[in-house]
Design a protein around this motif. Structure first.
Motif, mmCIF file in Angstrom:
data_model
loop_
_atom_site.group_PDB
_atom_site.id
_atom_site.type_symbol
_atom_site.label_atom_id
_atom_site.label_comp_id
_atom_site.label_asym_id
_atom_site.label_seq_id
_atom_site.Cartn_x
_atom_site.Cartn_y
_atom_site.Cartn_z
ATOM 1 N N HIS A 22 0.815 -1.213 0.000
ATOM 2 C CA HIS A 22 0.000 0.000 0.000
ATOM 3 C C HIS A 22 0.855 1.273 0.000
ATOM 4 C CE1 HIS A 22 -3.078 -2.910 0.985
ATOM 5 N NE2 HIS A 22 -3.957 -1.995 0.620
ATOM 6 N N VAL A 36 -5.318 8.498 1.210
ATOM 7 C CA VAL A 36 -5.649 7.139 1.627
ATOM 8 C C VAL A 36 -4.548 6.174 1.201
ATOM 9 C CG1 VAL A 36 -8.134 7.605 1.465
ATOM 10 C CG2 VAL A 36 -6.931 6.662 -0.516
ATOM 11 N N LYS A 118 -4.867 -0.158 9.362
ATOM 12 C CA LYS A 118 -5.182 -1.563 9.080
ATOM 13 C C LYS A 118 -4.660 -2.090 7.746
ATOM 14 C CE LYS A 118 -9.348 -1.260 11.824
ATOM 15 N NZ LYS A 118 -10.741 -0.885 11.744
ATOM 16 N N ILE A 120 -5.881 -1.553 4.525
ATOM 17 C CA ILE A 120 -6.895 -1.939 3.548
ATOM 18 C C ILE A 120 -7.045 -0.821 2.518
ATOM 19 C CG2 ILE A 120 -8.148 -3.515 5.065
ATOM 20 C CD1 ILE A 120 -10.094 -1.267 5.705
ATOM 21 N N CYS A 122 -8.252 2.112 0.348
ATOM 22 C CA CYS A 122 -9.051 3.313 0.569
ATOM 23 C C CYS A 122 -9.140 3.699 2.055
ATOM 24 C CB CYS A 122 -10.439 3.167 -0.040
ATOM 25 S SG CYS A 122 -11.084 4.737 -0.629
ATOM 26 N N GLU A 123 -8.265 3.133 2.879
ATOM 27 C CA GLU A 123 -8.229 3.498 4.292
ATOM 28 C C GLU A 123 -7.490 4.830 4.453
ATOM 29 O OE1 GLU A 123 -6.717 1.667 8.538
ATOM 30 O OE2 GLU A 123 -5.990 0.793 6.693
ATOM 31 N N GLU A 124 -8.031 5.703 5.283
ATOM 32 C CA GLU A 124 -7.395 6.996 5.530
ATOM 33 C C GLU A 124 -6.061 6.814 6.239
ATOM 34 O OE1 GLU A 124 -10.249 9.074 7.928
ATOM 35 O OE2 GLU A 124 -11.305 9.840 6.174
#
Length: 141
Positions: A22, A36, A118, A120, A122-124
Motif C-alpha cells: 500500500h 488514503v 489496518k 486496507i 481506501c483506508e485513511e
C-alpha cells in the motif's frame, strides 16, 4: 559542510512499511480530498508525490501530489486520529530516518506521525502518537 537532505528532492511513491503493498494516494485526484492507502499498481494515477526540502536541516519537507499540482499533504487538526487530506496550503513535515531506508513522517513539532491503521484499500492515513510500530514507518521510492 552540512550533510545533504535525508530524502533528496524528487518524485516518490510513499509506501507503508507494515502493509508494503500500500502507498499513499490522493483519493480520486480531488485536490482537497482524503489521502488514503491504495494497493500499488502501475496504472494508479494519484500515488506519486513530489518531496521538496526546506531549510538547512535536511529533514523538513513539503509533500505535493504530482498529478494534482498545488495539492499538498495536510491535516486540518494536529490531533491523534486526524486524517491526512489534500490542501492548497503547503505543510512542513519532519522526516526521521530509521534503519533499512525507512522513515517516520511526523508533524513539525514531532508529536504525531503518519500511520496506516489496518492496511486496507481506501483506508485513511491518519496522525497518531508515536508507538514505533511498522504501520508508522514509510519508504520513499
Amino acid at each position: 559542510m552540512s550533510p545533504g537532505p535525508l530524502i533528496p528532492n524528487g518524485v516518490y511513491k510513499i509506501r507503508n512499511s507494515q502493509f508494503s503493498t500500500h502507498v499513499a494516494d490522493l483519493s480520486d485526484g480531488n485536490p482537497l480530498g482524503k489521502i488514503v492507502a491504495w494497493e500499488d499498481v502501475e496504472t494508479s494515477s494519484w500515488d506519486k508525490w513530489r518531496v521538496q526540502n526546506h531549510g538547512a536541516g535536511g529533514n523538513q519537507v513539503t509533500i505535493e501530489n504530482v498529478l494534482v499540482p498545488g495539492s499538498f499533504a495536510y491535516v486540518q487538526q494536529k490531533d491523534a486520529g486526524a486524517p491526512l487530506v489534500g490542501s492548497r496550503s503547503p505543510t512542513l513535515w519532519t522526516v526521521v530516518k530509521l534503519d533499512q531506508g525507512k522513515f517516520y513522517i511526523q508533524t513539525e513539532d514531532g508529536q504525531l506521525v503518519w500511520e496506516l491503521p489496518k492496511g486496507i484499500d481506501c483506508e485513511e492515513i491518519v496522525l497518531h502518537h508515536h508507538t514505533g510500530q511498522a504501520k508508522q514507518k514509510w519508504t520513499f521510492k
